[in-house]
Design an enzyme around this catalytic site. Structure first.
Site, PDB file in Angstrom:
ATOM      1  N   HIS A  82       0.812  -1.212   0.000  1.00  0.00           N
ATOM      2  CA  HIS A  82       0.000   0.000   0.000  1.00  0.00           C
ATOM      3  C   HIS A  82       0.855   1.275   0.000  1.00  0.00           C
ATOM      4  O   HIS A  82       0.635   2.166   0.829  1.00  0.00           O
ATOM      5  CB  HIS A  82      -0.922   0.024   1.214  1.00  0.00           C
ATOM      6  CG  HIS A  82      -1.904  -1.108   1.249  1.00  0.00           C
ATOM      7  ND1 HIS A  82      -2.516  -1.545   2.404  1.00  0.00           N
ATOM      8  CD2 HIS A  82      -2.404  -1.887   0.251  1.00  0.00           C
ATOM      9  CE1 HIS A  82      -3.333  -2.542   2.121  1.00  0.00           C
ATOM     10  NE2 HIS A  82      -3.280  -2.781   0.822  1.00  0.00           N
TER      11      HIS A  82
HETATM   12  C1  LIG Z   1      -0.080  -7.203  -4.844  1.00  0.00           C
HETATM   13  C2  LIG Z   1      -1.000  -6.126  -4.373  1.00  0.00           C
HETATM   14  C3  LIG Z   1      -2.078  -6.464  -3.560  1.00  0.00           C
HETATM   15  C4  LIG Z   1      -2.940  -5.462  -3.116  1.00  0.00           C
HETATM   16  N1  LIG Z   1      -4.078  -5.814  -2.444  1.00  0.00           N
HETATM   17  C5  LIG Z   1      -5.028  -4.861  -2.214  1.00  0.00           C
HETATM   18  C6  LIG Z   1      -6.304  -5.231  -1.740  1.00  0.00           C
HETATM   19  O1  LIG Z   1      -6.605  -6.403  -1.541  1.00  0.00           O
HETATM   20  N2  LIG Z   1      -7.225  -4.243  -1.516  1.00  0.00           N
HETATM   21  C7  LIG Z   1      -6.928  -2.929  -1.740  1.00  0.00           C
HETATM   22  O2  LIG Z   1      -7.779  -2.063  -1.494  1.00  0.00           O
HETATM   23  N3  LIG Z   1      -5.714  -2.557  -2.213  1.00  0.00           N
HETATM   24  C8  LIG Z   1      -4.781  -3.496  -2.496  1.00  0.00           C
HETATM   25  N4  LIG Z   1      -3.603  -3.143  -3.046  1.00  0.00           N
HETATM   26  C9  LIG Z   1      -3.314  -1.703  -3.232  1.00  0.00           C
HETATM   27  C10 LIG Z   1      -4.099  -1.035  -4.362  1.00  0.00           C
HETATM   28  O3  LIG Z   1      -4.261  -1.917  -5.435  1.00  0.00           O
HETATM   29  C11 LIG Z   1      -3.351   0.232  -4.782  1.00  0.00           C
HETATM   30  O4  LIG Z   1      -3.299   1.126  -3.680  1.00  0.00           O
HETATM   31  C12 LIG Z   1      -3.998   0.947  -5.941  1.00  0.00           C
HETATM   32  O5  LIG Z   1      -4.083   0.097  -7.051  1.00  0.00           O
HETATM   33  C13 LIG Z   1      -3.188   2.186  -6.316  1.00  0.00           C
HETATM   34  O6  LIG Z   1      -3.779   2.788  -7.440  1.00  0.00           O
HETATM   35  P1  LIG Z   1      -3.040   3.930  -8.258  1.00  0.00           P
HETATM   36  O7  LIG Z   1      -3.988   4.404  -9.283  1.00  0.00           O
HETATM   37  O8  LIG Z   1      -2.477   4.922  -7.304  1.00  0.00           O
HETATM   38  O9  LIG Z   1      -1.785   3.234  -8.919  1.00  0.00           O
HETATM   39  P2  LIG Z   1      -1.732   1.966  -9.895  1.00  0.00           P
HETATM   40  O10 LIG Z   1      -2.999   1.214  -9.844  1.00  0.00           O
HETATM   41  O11 LIG Z   1      -0.470   1.266  -9.572  1.00  0.00           O
HETATM   42  O12 LIG Z   1      -1.667   2.605 -11.343  1.00  0.00           O
HETATM   43  C14 LIG Z   1      -0.523   3.224 -11.883  1.00  0.00           C
HETATM   44  C15 LIG Z   1      -0.487   2.873 -13.357  1.00  0.00           C
HETATM   45  O13 LIG Z   1       0.441   3.747 -13.999  1.00  0.00           O
HETATM   46  C16 LIG Z   1       1.222   2.990 -14.919  1.00  0.00           C
HETATM   47  N5  LIG Z   1       2.462   3.738 -15.105  1.00  0.00           N
HETATM   48  C17 LIG Z   1       3.447   3.942 -14.201  1.00  0.00           C
HETATM   49  N6  LIG Z   1       4.432   4.697 -14.737  1.00  0.00           N
HETATM   50  C18 LIG Z   1       4.039   4.986 -16.009  1.00  0.00           C
HETATM   51  C19 LIG Z   1       4.630   5.733 -17.072  1.00  0.00           C
HETATM   52  N7  LIG Z   1       5.817   6.357 -16.927  1.00  0.00           N
HETATM   53  N8  LIG Z   1       3.975   5.817 -18.258  1.00  0.00           N
HETATM   54  C20 LIG Z   1       2.758   5.204 -18.429  1.00  0.00           C
HETATM   55  N9  LIG Z   1       2.166   4.467 -17.441  1.00  0.00           N
HETATM   56  C21 LIG Z   1       2.797   4.376 -16.253  1.00  0.00           C
HETATM   57  C22 LIG Z   1       1.366   1.643 -14.243  1.00  0.00           C
HETATM   58  O14 LIG Z   1       1.712   0.636 -15.159  1.00  0.00           O
HETATM   59  C23 LIG Z   1      -0.006   1.453 -13.610  1.00  0.00           C
HETATM   60  O15 LIG Z   1      -0.898   0.790 -14.477  1.00  0.00           O
HETATM   61  C24 LIG Z   1      -2.703  -4.101  -3.479  1.00  0.00           C
HETATM   62  C25 LIG Z   1      -1.627  -3.775  -4.304  1.00  0.00           C
HETATM   63  C26 LIG Z   1      -0.784  -4.773  -4.752  1.00  0.00           C
HETATM   64  C27 LIG Z   1       0.355  -4.391  -5.643  1.00  0.00           C
END
Ligand SMILES: Cc1cc2nc3c(=O)[nH]c(=O)nc-3n(C[C@H](O)[C@H](O)[C@H](O)COP(=O)(O)OP(=O)(O)OC[C@H]3O[C@@H](n4cnc5c(N)ncnc54)[C@H](O)[C@@H]3O)c2cc1C
Length: 536
Positions: free
Chosen positions: A471
């Site tokens: 997280h």
């Molecule tokens: C293994 C795992 C288990 C988890 N389990 C849970 C759970 O059970 N319940 C829960 O609530 N949360 C869980 N989480 C946490 C939750 O999924 C994350 O907090 C959430 O997905 C974050 O969302 P975000 O939009 O901030 O980032 P992300 O969803 O990580 O999105 C960022 C995106 O940007 C892309 N990106 C990055 N850099 C670039 C670039 N330079 N150019 C183009 N694209 C780029 C990445 O590929 C990615 O697709 C878990 C996370 C993981 C990794």
């Protein structure tokens, strides 16, 4: 690299098609705006993403980033893997699907830290609007939102043994961790629907996937936000060895996650001035808070082992795997519909009236992302520190976008965090010793030893096995930008001092919420879309 002169124009560019990026894209396209969504990873077209129980096979594949920390002073110099999603849906395509929002006090804390409009009373309606809960509705829940939330239809017998044992240890059963009171133990609801994962790529992005207003490009790594006269006017990216640009009529929205977002800001000249200069990057906006304030949930498992064949060990092999696969294919039921981490809870170990430890339970012995399977039957009871006081940092290794970032989480570097973790371990050991688990032949493998272990022994165990609960947050925190130099975005998610640029992902959280972070990230993204579509 070939440089393409092609430069298209669109209303908005969304960088990163993860949990947040898919939500914002859907909302903008639905409102009639043209959007270019750029995602570095491949499409979410692998079946193991969508079958709930198989997500563990995606972690470590090219659909995940396996960030590696620097040696961590709080955990004996070990390095940790910090996986993140790298495909459409981002984390919501590879996570454990647990649906948790955190505590009301988390958002009231944000409000009081200089973020008016982000208190619990402000965000609850957004959570409800985004939620499509199949069981719950009313004061705390929404039944008609896009993010599908459902009860598990398959639960493992060891999960129920844990739930019984936890009640025997004195923890009350809670059938709604997102209602009035988070406290207690129970089954998690998950972001699944009809036995399939409901990532934001599936539940939001797919709604507009065929719209002529959407330009969706996967396999595109954004390398820089293009700034002119202090405003974001487009982004530079590379795909298939060619450099491209896309220009915006309105705004650039950065949703690359808590590691990717600060990295990209810094590569674009927005960040701590002295550090940027050291890497030869021209400073566009000196913002010392970029990359600071890293927070993560850290857990230290308690392992119970048994000779009896009662856990998930071996269920993914041979005829048993075939049987589970056939059952899933024929009736969308059985083990493969499970998120594996079916139960857990929230406990108040300090007597403060507010849970400070979350427990995640797996009906198998599991280690960290890189560790080998343990080859024995057992249960993993995982306590984590809900509101860590340790703070880490993400910084650039060099000005080269392909260089890995420097990730220094600094986990367990405060006495308070270690003490909370130890109390969590004590609670889990107590649960493991109750009749409902004991009668399955389960004995404590780790930390192991007598019923009463000293604080020092438990702290040593915690440091030895501590791992992330995945997280990472906080690296571009929201705040009162007029008075708080470390705030990166204002309360409408606009990057301080840079026009036409917003950040709207897990990185903006001022403090880590008391629970899993996907639903809060979806809420943040929904709010960003509201701000974009109804300018102040
Ligand atoms: C293994 C795992 C288990 C988890 N389990 C849970 C759970 O059970 N319940 C829960 O609530 N949360 C869980 N989480 C946490 C939750 O999924 C994350 O907090 C959430 O997905 C974050 O969302 P975000 O939009 O901030 O980032 P992300 O969803 O990580 O999105 C960022 C995106 O940007 C892309 N990106 C990055 N850099 C670039 C670039 N330079 N150019 C183009 N694209 C780029 C990445 O590929 C990615 O697709 C878990 C996370 C993981 C990794």
């Amino acid at each position: 690299m070939t440089v393409s002169s092609s430069s298209s124009t669109t209303d908005y560019v969304v960088i990163g098609g993860g949990s947040a990026g898919c939500v914002i894209t859907q909302r903008l396209v639905e409102a009639g705006k043209s959007v270019t969504l750029l995602e570095v990873g491949p499409p979410d077209n692998h079946p193991f993403i969508h079958i709930p129980a198989t997500f563990v096979r995606i972690i470590g594949s090219h659909r995940s980033f396996m960030y590696k920390s620097e040696p961590e002073p709080g955990i004996g110099g070990r390095t940790l893997y910090v996986p993140q999603g790298r495909t459409l849906g981002g984390g919501s395509s590879i996570n454990a699907m647990i649906y948790i929002r955190g505590q009301a006090e988390d958002y009231d804390t944000w409000r009081d830290l200089g973020c008016p409009g982000w208190g619990y009373a402000d965000v609850l309606p957004i959570f409800k609007r985004s939620e499509g809960n199949e069981r719950l509705s009313g004061e705390f829940h929404g039944a008609r939102g896009r993010l599908k939330v459902s009860d598990l239809t398959h639960t493992h017998p060891l999960t129920h043994a844990f739930l019984h044992a936890a009640q025997e240890a004195g923890y009350p059963y809670n059938d709604d961790f997102n209602g009035r009171n988070q406290s207690g133990i129970g089954l998690f609801q998950t972001t699944t629907s009809e036995g399939r994962r409901g990532s934001t790529a599936v539940t939001y992005l797919n709604v507009v996937r065929n719209s002529p207003l959407l330009t969706l490009r996967t396999g595109c790594e954004v390398t820089r936000i293009i700034l002119e006269n202090g405003a974001a006017v487009g982004v530079a990216f590379r795909a298939n060895g060619t450099a491209h640009e896309v220009r915006v009529r309105h705004e650039v929205i950065l949703t690359a996650g808590a590691v990717g977002t600060p990295k990209l800001l810094m590569l674009s000249g927005i960040g701590p001035g002295a550090e940027l200069v050291r890497h030869g990057i021209e400073v566009q906006r000196d913002l010392p808070g970029v990359g600071e304030n890293f927070q993560d949930h850290i857990s230290a498992p308690v392992y119970g082992v048994t000779d009896q064949p009662i856990s998930l060990l071996g269920e993914d092999k041979g005829l048993r795997a075939v049987r589970h696969g056939l059952q899933y294919l024929c009736s969308r039921s059985g083990l493969l519909t499970s998120n594996v981490v079916e139960s857990g809870g929230f406990i108040d170990t300090a007597g403060s009236g507010r849970p400070d430890v979350q427990i995640h339970v797996t009906p198998a012995l599991v280690g960290d992302a890189e560790r080998k399977p343990m080859g024995k039957h057992g249960i993993t009871i995982n306590p984590c520190v809900l509101r860590p006081t340790s703070r880490g940092k993400v910084s650039l290794r060099s000005a080269d976008p392909s260089a890995p970032i420097v990730l220094a989480p600094n986990n367990l570097t405060t006495e308070e965090d270690v003490a909370t973790l130890v109390r969590g371990i004590q609670a889990c050991r107590r649960i493991l010793r109750q009749d409902s688990l004991r009668e399955l032949g389960l004995t404590e493998m780790l930390p192991g030893g007598p019923d009463e272990l000293s604080f020092e022994a438990l702290a040593a165990h915690g440091r030895a096995v501590a791992k992330t609960v995945y997280h990472p947050t906080g690296t571009c925190r929201m705040g009162d930008v007029a008075h708080d130099a470390m705030a990166v975005v204002d309360t409408r998610l606009r990057v301080s001092g840079v026009a036409r640029l917003r950040v709207a992902d897990a990185s903006i959280m001022p403090t880590l919420v008391s629970g899993n972070t996907n639903a809060p990230t979806v809420m943040i993204a929904e709010r960003c879309a509201d701000f974009l579509l109804a300018p102040a």
